[in-house]
Design a protein around this motif. Structure first.
Motif, PDB file in Angstrom:
ATOM      1  N   GLU A  28      38.095  35.308  33.840  1.00  0.00           N
ATOM      2  CA  GLU A  28      37.365  34.030  33.780  1.00  0.00           C
ATOM      3  C   GLU A  28      37.718  33.185  32.550  1.00  0.00           C
ATOM      4  OE1 GLU A  28      35.328  31.686  34.796  1.00  0.00           O
ATOM      5  OE2 GLU A  28      35.301  32.473  36.816  1.00  0.00           O
ATOM      6  N   GLY A 105      37.279  46.514  32.482  1.00  0.00           N
ATOM      7  CA  GLY A 105      36.957  45.302  33.248  1.00  0.00           C
ATOM      8  C   GLY A 105      37.438  45.456  34.689  1.00  0.00           C
ATOM      9  N   SER A 106      36.823  44.669  35.597  1.00  0.00           N
ATOM     10  CA  SER A 106      37.213  44.787  37.005  1.00  0.00           C
ATOM     11  C   SER A 106      38.465  43.966  37.327  1.00  0.00           C
ATOM     12  CB  SER A 106      36.050  44.352  37.911  1.00  0.00           C
ATOM     13  OG  SER A 106      35.721  43.008  37.666  1.00  0.00           O
ATOM     14  N   SER A 107      38.906  43.145  36.382  1.00  0.00           N
ATOM     15  CA  SER A 107      40.090  42.312  36.667  1.00  0.00           C
ATOM     16  C   SER A 107      41.323  43.166  36.943  1.00  0.00           C
ATOM     17  CB  SER A 107      40.385  41.389  35.488  1.00  0.00           C
ATOM     18  OG  SER A 107      39.319  40.499  35.298  1.00  0.00           O
ATOM     19  N   LEU A 110      41.254  44.621  40.399  1.00  0.00           N
ATOM     20  CA  LEU A 110      41.373  43.487  41.339  1.00  0.00           C
ATOM     21  C   LEU A 110      42.857  43.134  41.531  1.00  0.00           C
ATOM     22  CD1 LEU A 110      39.279  40.211  41.181  1.00  0.00           C
ATOM     23  CD2 LEU A 110      41.702  40.165  41.564  1.00  0.00           C
ATOM     24  N   TYR A 131      37.010  32.907  43.844  1.00  0.00           N
ATOM     25  CA  TYR A 131      37.591  33.331  42.559  1.00  0.00           C
ATOM     26  C   TYR A 131      39.106  33.427  42.717  1.00  0.00           C
ATOM     27  CZ  TYR A 131      38.045  36.037  38.247  1.00  0.00           C
ATOM     28  OH  TYR A 131      38.375  36.473  36.988  1.00  0.00           O
ATOM     29  N   TYR A 172      39.966  39.152  50.827  1.00  0.00           N
ATOM     30  CA  TYR A 172      39.140  39.192  49.603  1.00  0.00           C
ATOM     31  C   TYR A 172      37.807  38.508  49.887  1.00  0.00           C
ATOM     32  CZ  TYR A 172      37.654  37.996  44.828  1.00  0.00           C
ATOM     33  OH  TYR A 172      36.940  37.854  43.655  1.00  0.00           O
ATOM     34  N   CYS A 174      34.293  37.751  48.013  1.00  0.00           N
ATOM     35  CA  CYS A 174      33.581  37.758  46.741  1.00  0.00           C
ATOM     36  C   CYS A 174      32.101  37.548  47.084  1.00  0.00           C
ATOM     37  CB  CYS A 174      34.125  36.616  45.883  1.00  0.00           C
ATOM     38  SG  CYS A 174      33.536  36.627  44.207  1.00  0.00           S
ATOM     39  N   ASN A 178      32.016  33.535  43.652  1.00  0.00           N
ATOM     40  CA  ASN A 178      32.286  32.701  42.487  1.00  0.00           C
ATOM     41  C   ASN A 178      33.257  31.637  42.994  1.00  0.00           C
ATOM     42  OD1 ASN A 178      33.031  31.566  40.065  1.00  0.00           O
ATOM     43  ND2 ASN A 178      34.036  33.395  39.244  1.00  0.00           N
ATOM     44  N   ASP A 205      34.336  41.989  46.188  1.00  0.00           N
ATOM     45  CA  ASP A 205      34.105  41.833  44.749  1.00  0.00           C
ATOM     46  C   ASP A 205      32.617  41.571  44.521  1.00  0.00           C
ATOM     47  OD1 ASP A 205      34.018  41.036  42.099  1.00  0.00           O
ATOM     48  OD2 ASP A 205      35.894  39.906  42.214  1.00  0.00           O
ATOM     49  N   ALA A 207      30.978  41.378  41.593  1.00  0.00           N
ATOM     50  CA  ALA A 207      30.750  41.087  40.169  1.00  0.00           C
ATOM     51  C   ALA A 207      29.329  40.548  39.925  1.00  0.00           C
ATOM     52  CB  ALA A 207      31.796  40.092  39.667  1.00  0.00           C
ATOM     53  N   THR A 232      31.469  45.130  37.911  1.00  0.00           N
ATOM     54  CA  THR A 232      31.782  44.859  36.508  1.00  0.00           C
ATOM     55  C   THR A 232      30.527  44.978  35.651  1.00  0.00           C
ATOM     56  OG1 THR A 232      32.720  43.282  34.957  1.00  0.00           O
ATOM     57  CG2 THR A 232      31.499  42.336  36.784  1.00  0.00           C
ATOM     58  N   SER A 234      30.455  43.026  33.072  1.00  0.00           N
ATOM     59  CA  SER A 234      30.589  41.759  32.333  1.00  0.00           C
ATOM     60  C   SER A 234      29.464  40.773  32.613  1.00  0.00           C
ATOM     61  CB  SER A 234      31.903  41.068  32.719  1.00  0.00           C
ATOM     62  OG  SER A 234      33.006  41.831  32.343  1.00  0.00           O
ATOM     63  N   LYS A 235      28.750  40.952  33.715  1.00  0.00           N
ATOM     64  CA  LYS A 235      27.831  39.882  34.135  1.00  0.00           C
ATOM     65  C   LYS A 235      26.397  40.256  33.797  1.00  0.00           C
ATOM     66  CE  LYS A 235      31.515  37.847  35.327  1.00  0.00           C
ATOM     67  NZ  LYS A 235      32.053  36.787  34.481  1.00  0.00           N
ATOM     68  N   ARG A 243      34.495  45.011  27.860  1.00  0.00           N
ATOM     69  CA  ARG A 243      35.444  45.340  28.921  1.00  0.00           C
ATOM     70  C   ARG A 243      35.144  46.668  29.588  1.00  0.00           C
ATOM     71  NH1 ARG A 243      36.218  41.872  30.755  1.00  0.00           N
ATOM     72  NH2 ARG A 243      38.266  42.140  31.680  1.00  0.00           N
TER      73      ARG A 243
HETATM   74  N1  PLP Z   1      35.469  39.029  39.831  1.00  0.00           N
HETATM   75  C1  PLP Z   1      34.818  37.890  39.718  1.00  0.00           C
HETATM   76  C2  PLP Z   1      34.309  37.214  40.942  1.00  0.00           C
HETATM   77  C3  PLP Z   1      34.624  37.298  38.464  1.00  0.00           C
HETATM   78  O1  PLP Z   1      33.997  36.126  38.384  1.00  0.00           O
HETATM   79  C4  PLP Z   1      35.130  37.956  37.336  1.00  0.00           C
HETATM   80  C5  PLP Z   1      34.962  37.362  36.010  1.00  0.00           C
HETATM   81  O2  PLP Z   1      34.270  36.422  35.804  1.00  0.00           O
HETATM   82  C6  PLP Z   1      35.796  39.160  37.518  1.00  0.00           C
HETATM   83  C7  PLP Z   1      35.957  39.677  38.771  1.00  0.00           C
HETATM   84  C8  PLP Z   1      36.404  39.912  36.392  1.00  0.00           C
HETATM   85  O3  PLP Z   1      35.530  40.335  35.447  1.00  0.00           O
HETATM   86  P1  PLP Z   1      35.861  41.440  34.369  1.00  0.00           P
HETATM   87  O4  PLP Z   1      37.321  41.670  34.292  1.00  0.00           O
HETATM   88  O5  PLP Z   1      35.295  40.906  33.106  1.00  0.00           O
HETATM   89  O6  PLP Z   1      35.159  42.675  34.857  1.00  0.00           O
END
Ligand code: PLP
Length: 403
Positions: A28, A105-107, A110, A131, A172, A174, A178, A205, A207, A232, A234-235, A243
């Motif tokens: 993000e 982190g989930s990135s 992903l 996303y 995908y 979400c 997002n 996803d 998140a 994640t 992160s949220k 992370r």
């Molecule tokens: N997936 C979605 C939909 C997101 O909005 C984000 C980050 O904002 C992520 C994955 C990745 O998050 P992170 O790598 O911080 O876990």
């Protein structure tokens, strides 16, 4: 002939391997920066930062205490802490521990899922807007990207997604989405699973799931279906900078994404994540805080006749009726940094739900911006002009532009 073919496939694999080696992991803040860099390379201290779907509350107090006590152990890799997180999560969710992988982190998972299940022959199907990170990964697998507009209720149009390409590799979803914060129903996810192209998987996803009423898909993983779910910390858990994220799926699916990379996890992050999971009141408390603030902002937007998409998460979209990029710039001039614009909706901007005080400042700034004269370029409301303005500097196509 055989030699030619094997030589060709060797070079294709080598090219893919070198592309993968160069692949950046998009998150993000990088995507937010990509649109902001036109008017601000950095966000000044003290500014309102509601551009990257962060959680202003940060990690919970239990997680902070665990991290402080663990700090002197920072010289150790301590794989046991990662295992403890896996065991805690899988016990809570009724999963076998080999269905869960931990990443910083989930990135990362992903991107790796897109690399593992898409190719020049197997496309990536995404909703629009959604996303963007999977699309960047698809550029490295060489996959075609098929964008399917959201349905009228802003859910994923799963019927159109499953029909979009018989050779899809990844669909995908979400959920919640997002940038819209909207939900795709359980029935629709089941429809996608039952009707997706042969050999493809769903990448669900989650998140933002904790903020919403969306039905989690983890029981579909328990039932050994063809999907990988991402979570994640992160949220809702407020650990974006620390992370920590999870990939959850059948072990044979996870084995495919593991070939793209695994690393030791940061011990503070995994310990804080475990502590967060062991704090049962945390998610309901934070969900309520987020919902209360968001509901008040929505009341204010409605009272002032601003058009917005009702979201169930910590972000929402406002239709400004003018180029969103210009609104972003004008807001930044008032020290309020809002999120980005998606090409399909060039007049919409994405706003993250911040603290009450941040949202008060957002409201003051938005009113000022919206009551100032509309730039001449937009008076015509010509869709082509709006689209051009909205797509002028899209998030980058290469790592170089970003970093
Ligand atoms: N997936 C979605 C939909 C997101 O909005 C984000 C980050 O904002 C992520 C994955 C990745 O998050 P992170 O790598 O911080 O876990």
């Amino acid at each position: 002939m055989k030699t030619d073919l094997s030589r060709r496939s060797f070079f294709r694999m080598a090219a893919a391997a070198s592309a993968v080696a160069a692949m950046p992991i998009f998150t993000e803040p990088q995507l937010a920066h990509a649109q902001r860099r036109r008017f601000a390379r950095v966000i000044p201290p003290g500014a309102v930062r509601i551009d990257a779907n962060e959680n202003p509350l940060g990690p919970c107090s239990g997680a902070c205490a665990v991290m402080s006590s663990l700090l002197p152990e920072g010289g150790r890799y301590d794989m046991e802490l990662t295992q403890k997180l896996v065991d805690t999560f899988s016990a809570q969710e009724g999963l076998s521990s080999d269905y869960v992988l931990v990443y910083a982190g989930s990135s990362e998972p992903l991107h790796y899922t897109v690399l593992a299940f898409t190719s020049p022959q197997r496309s990536l199907v995404v909703a629009d807007p959604s996303y963007e990170a999977p699309m960047y990964a698809a550029k490295y697998s060489g996959a075609k990207i098929v964008k399917v507009p959201l349905a009228a209720d802003y859910s994923h149009d799963v019927r159109a997604m499953v029909a979009a390409d018989p050779n899809a590799g990844v669909l995908y979803i979400c959920n919640p989405n997002n940038p819209t914060g909207t939900i795709t129903t359980r029935a629709d996810i089941e429809y996608a699973l039952a009707n997706k192209p042969k050999g493809s998987i769903l990448l669900v996803d989650e998140a933002y799931i904790h903020f919403s009423d969306a039905t989690p898909s983890l029981d579909l993983v328990r039932a050994d279906k063809d999907l990988i779910v991402l979570r994640t910390f992160s949220k809702v858990y407020g650990m974006a900078g620390l992370r920590c994220g999870l990939a959850i799926g059948r072990p044979d699916l996870l084995a495919k994404i593991q070939t793209y990379g695994m690393n030791s996890n940061p011990i503070l992050a995994v310990a804080a994540a475990t502590s967060s999971l062991q704090t049962p009141e945390l998610v309901p408390q934070r969900r309520k805080i987020n919902t209360d603030i968001r509901t008040d902002v929505f009341s204010w937007l409605s009272a002032n006749n601003y058009k917005f998409i009702p979201s169930q998460t910590n972000c929402f979209m406002v239709d400004t009726g003018r180029p969103g990029r210009e609104v972003m710039t004008a807001m930044a001039q008032r020290n309020v940094y809002i999120g980005r614009v998606w090409p399909i909706w060039p007049t919409y901007v994405r706003i993250t739900v911040g603290t009450r005080s941040e949202m008060d400042q957002f409201q003051v700034a938005l009113r000022e911006v919206m009551t100032s004269p509309t730039p001449a370029s937009v008076h015509a409301q010509d869709p082509a002009t709006l689209a051009a303005l909205g797509t002028r500097d899209l998030p980058p196509r290469s790592a170089k532009l970003l970093i």
